[in-house]
Design a protein around this motif. Structure first.
Motif, PDB file in Angstrom:
ATOM      1  N   PRO A 184     -40.746  17.679  -5.462  1.00 22.33           N
ATOM      2  CA  PRO A 184     -39.861  16.869  -6.043  1.00 22.33           C
ATOM      3  C   PRO A 184     -39.394  16.502  -7.544  1.00 22.33           C
ATOM      4  O   PRO A 184     -40.868  16.033  -7.932  1.00 22.33           O
ATOM      5  CB  PRO A 184     -39.620  15.772  -5.263  1.00 22.33           C
ATOM      6  N   HIS A 185     -39.120  15.396  -8.296  1.00 27.24           N
ATOM      7  CA  HIS A 185     -39.329  15.284  -9.632  1.00 27.24           C
ATOM      8  C   HIS A 185     -40.006  14.343  -9.742  1.00 27.24           C
ATOM      9  O   HIS A 185     -40.643  14.071 -10.824  1.00 27.24           O
ATOM     10  CB  HIS A 185     -37.604  15.618 -10.405  1.00 27.24           C
ATOM     11  N   ASP A 186     -40.147  13.516  -8.445  1.00 26.46           N
ATOM     12  CA  ASP A 186     -40.640  12.086  -8.924  1.00 26.46           C
ATOM     13  C   ASP A 186     -41.885  12.107  -7.794  1.00 26.46           C
ATOM     14  O   ASP A 186     -42.202  10.897  -7.226  1.00 26.46           O
ATOM     15  CB  ASP A 186     -39.485  11.254  -8.198  1.00 26.46           C
ATOM     16  N   ALA A 187     -42.413  13.255  -7.726  1.00 29.09           N
ATOM     17  CA  ALA A 187     -43.773  13.926  -6.879  1.00 29.09           C
ATOM     18  C   ALA A 187     -45.395  13.336  -7.462  1.00 29.09           C
ATOM     19  O   ALA A 187     -44.621  12.502  -8.581  1.00 29.09           O
ATOM     20  CB  ALA A 187     -44.125  14.972  -7.211  1.00 29.09           C
ATOM     21  N   ALA A 188     -45.716  12.137  -6.405  1.00 27.67           N
ATOM     22  CA  ALA A 188     -46.800  11.594  -6.746  1.00 27.67           C
ATOM     23  C   ALA A 188     -47.955  12.193  -7.104  1.00 27.67           C
ATOM     24  O   ALA A 188     -47.906  13.457  -6.440  1.00 27.67           O
ATOM     25  CB  ALA A 188     -47.014  10.089  -6.124  1.00 27.67           C
ATOM     26  N   PRO A 189     -48.602  11.480  -7.769  1.00 23.69           N
ATOM     27  CA  PRO A 189     -50.392  11.894  -8.075  1.00 23.69           C
ATOM     28  C   PRO A 189     -50.426  13.365  -7.119  1.00 23.69           C
ATOM     29  O   PRO A 189     -51.251  14.145  -6.264  1.00 23.69           O
ATOM     30  CB  PRO A 189     -51.028  11.576  -8.867  1.00 23.69           C
ATOM     31  N   GLY A 190     -50.530  11.874  -5.881  1.00 22.17           N
ATOM     32  CA  GLY A 190     -51.606  12.351  -4.783  1.00 22.17           C
ATOM     33  C   GLY A 190     -50.805  14.032  -3.816  1.00 22.17           C
ATOM     34  O   GLY A 190     -51.072  14.300  -3.202  1.00 22.17           O
ATOM     35  N   ASP A 191     -49.267  13.936  -4.297  1.00 21.11           N
ATOM     36  CA  ASP A 191     -48.782  15.299  -4.077  1.00 21.11           C
ATOM     37  C   ASP A 191     -49.373  16.802  -4.450  1.00 21.11           C
ATOM     38  O   ASP A 191     -48.766  18.038  -4.193  1.00 21.11           O
ATOM     39  CB  ASP A 191     -47.033  14.655  -4.296  1.00 21.11           C
ATOM     40  N   VAL A 192     -49.050  16.135  -5.900  1.00 19.90           N
ATOM     41  CA  VAL A 192     -50.066  17.124  -6.481  1.00 19.90           C
ATOM     42  C   VAL A 192     -50.986  17.649  -5.849  1.00 19.90           C
ATOM     43  O   VAL A 192     -51.615  18.759  -5.828  1.00 19.90           O
ATOM     44  CB  VAL A 192     -50.131  16.818  -8.316  1.00 19.90           C
ATOM     45  N   ALA A 193     -51.930  16.803  -5.608  1.00 13.57           N
ATOM     46  CA  ALA A 193     -53.522  16.529  -5.413  1.00 13.57           C
ATOM     47  C   ALA A 193     -53.694  17.538  -3.887  1.00 13.57           C
ATOM     48  O   ALA A 193     -54.515  17.916  -4.283  1.00 13.57           O
ATOM     49  CB  ALA A 193     -54.349  14.862  -5.463  1.00 13.57           C
ATOM     50  N   ALA A 194     -52.800  16.997  -3.150  1.00 16.01           N
ATOM     51  CA  ALA A 194     -53.239  18.085  -2.118  1.00 16.01           C
ATOM     52  C   ALA A 194     -52.412  19.427  -1.910  1.00 16.01           C
ATOM     53  O   ALA A 194     -53.041  20.637  -0.946  1.00 16.01           O
ATOM     54  CB  ALA A 194     -52.120  17.547  -0.893  1.00 16.01           C
ATOM     55  N   VAL A 195     -51.924  19.744  -2.820  1.00 15.87           N
ATOM     56  CA  VAL A 195     -51.581  20.961  -3.206  1.00 15.87           C
ATOM     57  C   VAL A 195     -53.043  22.171  -3.906  1.00 15.87           C
ATOM     58  O   VAL A 195     -53.279  23.051  -3.942  1.00 15.87           O
ATOM     59  CB  VAL A 195     -50.782  21.746  -4.157  1.00 15.87           C
ATOM     60  N   ASP A 196     -53.574  20.781  -4.636  1.00 14.94           N
ATOM     61  CA  ASP A 196     -54.960  20.843  -5.539  1.00 14.94           C
ATOM     62  C   ASP A 196     -54.313  22.555  -6.373  1.00 14.94           C
ATOM     63  O   ASP A 196     -54.959  23.775  -6.003  1.00 14.94           O
ATOM     64  CB  ASP A 196     -56.234  21.919  -4.283  1.00 14.94           C
ATOM     65  N   PRO A 197     -53.669  22.862  -7.487  1.00 15.86           N
ATOM     66  CA  PRO A 197     -53.077  24.008  -7.998  1.00 15.86           C
ATOM     67  C   PRO A 197     -53.661  24.209  -8.887  1.00 15.86           C
ATOM     68  O   PRO A 197     -54.989  23.483  -9.785  1.00 15.86           O
ATOM     69  CB  PRO A 197     -51.788  23.153  -8.688  1.00 15.86           C
ATOM     70  N   ASP A 198     -53.794  25.786  -9.260  1.00 14.57           N
ATOM     71  CA  ASP A 198     -54.623  26.199 -10.150  1.00 14.57           C
ATOM     72  C   ASP A 198     -53.589  26.413 -11.607  1.00 14.57           C
ATOM     73  O   ASP A 198     -53.817  26.279 -12.677  1.00 14.57           O
ATOM     74  CB  ASP A 198     -54.938  27.899 -10.294  1.00 14.57           C
ATOM     75  N   LEU A 199     -52.755  25.018 -11.670  1.00 14.83           N
ATOM     76  CA  LEU A 199     -51.196  24.952 -12.776  1.00 14.83           C
ATOM     77  C   LEU A 199     -50.859  24.570 -12.151  1.00 14.83           C
ATOM     78  O   LEU A 199     -49.568  24.363 -10.806  1.00 14.83           O
ATOM     79  CB  LEU A 199     -50.605  26.874 -12.736  1.00 14.83           C
ATOM     80  N   LEU A 200     -49.999  23.199 -13.348  1.00 14.14           N
ATOM     81  CA  LEU A 200     -48.833  22.765 -13.329  1.00 14.14           C
ATOM     82  C   LEU A 200     -47.640  22.794 -14.176  1.00 14.14           C
ATOM     83  O   LEU A 200     -48.179  23.289 -15.489  1.00 14.14           O
ATOM     84  CB  LEU A 200     -49.111  21.108 -13.582  1.00 14.14           C
ATOM     85  N   PHE A 201     -46.489  23.054 -13.253  1.00 15.43           N
ATOM     86  CA  PHE A 201     -46.050  23.635 -14.123  1.00 15.43           C
ATOM     87  C   PHE A 201     -43.844  22.827 -14.106  1.00 15.43           C
ATOM     88  O   PHE A 201     -43.965  22.457 -12.579  1.00 15.43           O
ATOM     89  CB  PHE A 201     -45.286  24.988 -13.536  1.00 15.43           C
ATOM     90  N   VAL A 202     -44.167  22.402 -15.390  1.00 22.26           N
ATOM     91  CA  VAL A 202     -42.866  21.554 -15.317  1.00 22.26           C
ATOM     92  C   VAL A 202     -41.632  22.022 -15.689  1.00 22.26           C
ATOM     93  O   VAL A 202     -41.469  22.863 -16.513  1.00 22.26           O
ATOM     94  CB  VAL A 202     -43.102  20.835 -16.817  1.00 22.26           C
ATOM     95  N   SER A 203     -40.377  22.212 -14.661  1.00 16.04           N
ATOM     96  CA  SER A 203     -39.262  23.059 -15.600  1.00 16.04           C
ATOM     97  C   SER A 203     -37.843  22.496 -15.928  1.00 16.04           C
ATOM     98  O   SER A 203     -38.202  21.175 -16.840  1.00 16.04           O
ATOM     99  CB  SER A 203     -38.783  23.122 -13.748  1.00 16.04           C
ATOM    100  N   ASN A 204     -37.257  23.102 -16.484  1.00 18.56           N
ATOM    101  CA  ASN A 204     -35.726  23.036 -17.558  1.00 18.56           C
ATOM    102  C   ASN A 204     -35.486  22.512 -15.728  1.00 18.56           C
ATOM    103  O   ASN A 204     -35.596  22.100 -14.825  1.00 18.56           O
ATOM    104  CB  ASN A 204     -35.219  24.233 -17.422  1.00 18.56           C
ATOM    105  N   GLY A 205     -34.750  21.000 -16.750  1.00 21.07           N
ATOM    106  CA  GLY A 205     -33.421  20.270 -15.429  1.00 21.07           C
ATOM    107  C   GLY A 205     -32.031  19.975 -17.134  1.00 21.07           C
ATOM    108  O   GLY A 205     -32.398  19.624 -18.437  1.00 21.07           O
ATOM    109  N   PRO A 206     -31.526  19.131 -16.483  1.00 22.42           N
ATOM    110  CA  PRO A 206     -30.767  18.175 -17.497  1.00 22.42           C
ATOM    111  C   PRO A 206     -30.965  16.882 -17.546  1.00 22.42           C
ATOM    112  O   PRO A 206     -31.959  16.481 -17.440  1.00 22.42           O
ATOM    113  CB  PRO A 206     -29.698  17.809 -16.420  1.00 22.42           C
ATOM    114  N   GLY A 207     -30.189  16.224 -18.722  1.00 32.02           N
ATOM    115  CA  GLY A 207     -30.944  14.965 -19.206  1.00 32.02           C
ATOM    116  C   GLY A 207     -31.528  14.403 -20.067  1.00 32.02           C
ATOM    117  O   GLY A 207     -32.513  15.235 -21.009  1.00 32.02           O
TER     118      GLY A 207
END
Length: 358
Positions: free
Chosen positions: A195-218
């Motif tokens: 989700p757009h308002d994901a918390a740091p813990g949500d990302v840490a749980a993935v342990d990603p190789d890459l953090l990717f921020v998408s397009n969107g409105p506003g």
């Protein structure tokens, strides 16, 4: 056909032919794309906007769901010189008011001269100019839509491509086009859509190789959670962004953004790579831009028409962003290698930058 009226912030009230009934309000913008109306109409970046097509005939090759970028139409209303019955029926089924038999040249001129502006739309058997004006008076500025991310983002994490052999990607969904996810999946990435308002813990749980921020409105300044995520992870995890994602990354790393007069929306925006000197044609849909990249990012690509930043690279961080849409859909595919570059940056074998303390 029903009467239809469009009230503009400039004071003009335009009469047209109603093709799909209802009332709506939003920021009036235009796209110059000749093709790709299905992709444009389902692009989440058009949320809270009224989309004008400058090309005179919209719908000449039908409506096919496999071309959609999301599961619904996002503009609040649609204006065109002429809509085919198939497109008009589709918009009616989605509850999106549609108006044609307009002089769209006049509408585009109003936007080019006055900038993207508020507008109100009223379509129906009993619609009046006053109904359109009433919608206009209730219309909010784009920057006031502080919760717009929630309208276009997933509510809960979704995993796409589980079991793929490529990198684990945490995609912050601020209104991601489906073709972005498809481009990553085609390169064997596993995509964790957050989700757009994901918390740091949500990302840490993935342990990603890459953090990717998408397009969107506003307004990018309203995506505070995504900005915080970039700040939290950029020192240890490669970061990429497209469109709004570029603006969010810039905001996170000390840069500034600003609203453009009427934005870039179309499939023929020329972009100059400052290193190679090559010009590529790109698909774009944005109303904000990076005004100053700050001290941690350098501008690597610019728009040929107005010199606005189209590409940013990290100076001491592993960061690559693009203001345009490398995945096209619709439009030219000159820049699809962006995804190869991003995923190469995310490889476990890729060197990590030494991060200086601020």
């Amino acid at each position: 056909m029903n009467p239809a009226y469009v009230a503009l912030e400039s004071g003009h009230v335009i009469e047209g032919r109603g093709r799909a009934p209802g009332t709506a309000r939003g920021e009036l913008v235009f796209t110059t794309a000749y093709t790709g109306y299905e992709e444009s109409l389902t692009d989440p970046s058009y949320e809270e906007q009224v989309l004008t097509f400058s090309y005179p005939l919209i719908g000449n090759y039908g409506v096919r769901e496999e071309r959609f970028e999301s599961d619904r139409v996002h503009p609040r209303a649609v204006l065109a010189r002429e809509l085919t019955d198939e497109v008009a029926d589709w918009l009616a089924s989605e509850g999106v008011p549609a108006v044609d038999h307009l002089d769209t040249r006049e509408v585009v001129t109003d936007v080019r001269e006055g900038g993207a502006m508020k507008c109100g739309v009223a379509v129906g058997a009993n619609a009046t100019p006053d109904d359109a004006v009433a919608e206009l008076e209730r219309c909010e500025a784009m920057s006031d839509h502080t919760e717009i991310g929630a309208q276009v983002s997933v509510d809960d994490p979704v995993v796409r491509g589980a079991g793929n052999d490529g990198p684990e990607v945490a995609l912050v969904d601020c209104g991601a086009k489906g073709s972005i996810v498809d481009s990553l999946l085609a390169r064997e990435a596993t995509v964790h859509v957050l989700p757009h308002d994901a918390a740091p813990g949500d990302v840490a749980a993935v342990d990603p190789d890459l953090l990717f921020v998408s397009n969107g409105p506003g307004d990018p300044a309203n995506y505070e959670a995504a900005i915080d995520l970039v700040r939290e992870f950029v020192a240890d995890t490669p970061v990429a962004g497209i469109c709004l994602g570029q603006q969010i990354v810039a905001e996170a790393l000390g840069g500034t953004t600003e609203k453009m007069t009427f934005g870039h929306r179309g499939v023929n925006q020329p972009v100059l790579d400052l290193d190679s000197g090559q010009v590529v044609m790109t698909t774009q849909n944005h109303g904000y831009t990076v005004a100053d990249p700050g001290d941690h990012l350098e501008v690597t690509q610019v728009n040929v028409n107005d010199d606005t930043p189209e590409g940013l690279d990290g100076i001491e961080y592993d960061v690559i962003t693009r203001q345009y849409h490398p995945e096209a859909n619709p439009g030219p595919e000159d820049t699809l290698d962006f995804f190869d570059d991003v995923l190469a940056m995310s490889s476990a074998d890729a060197p990590r930058a030494v991060v200086a303390d601020d």
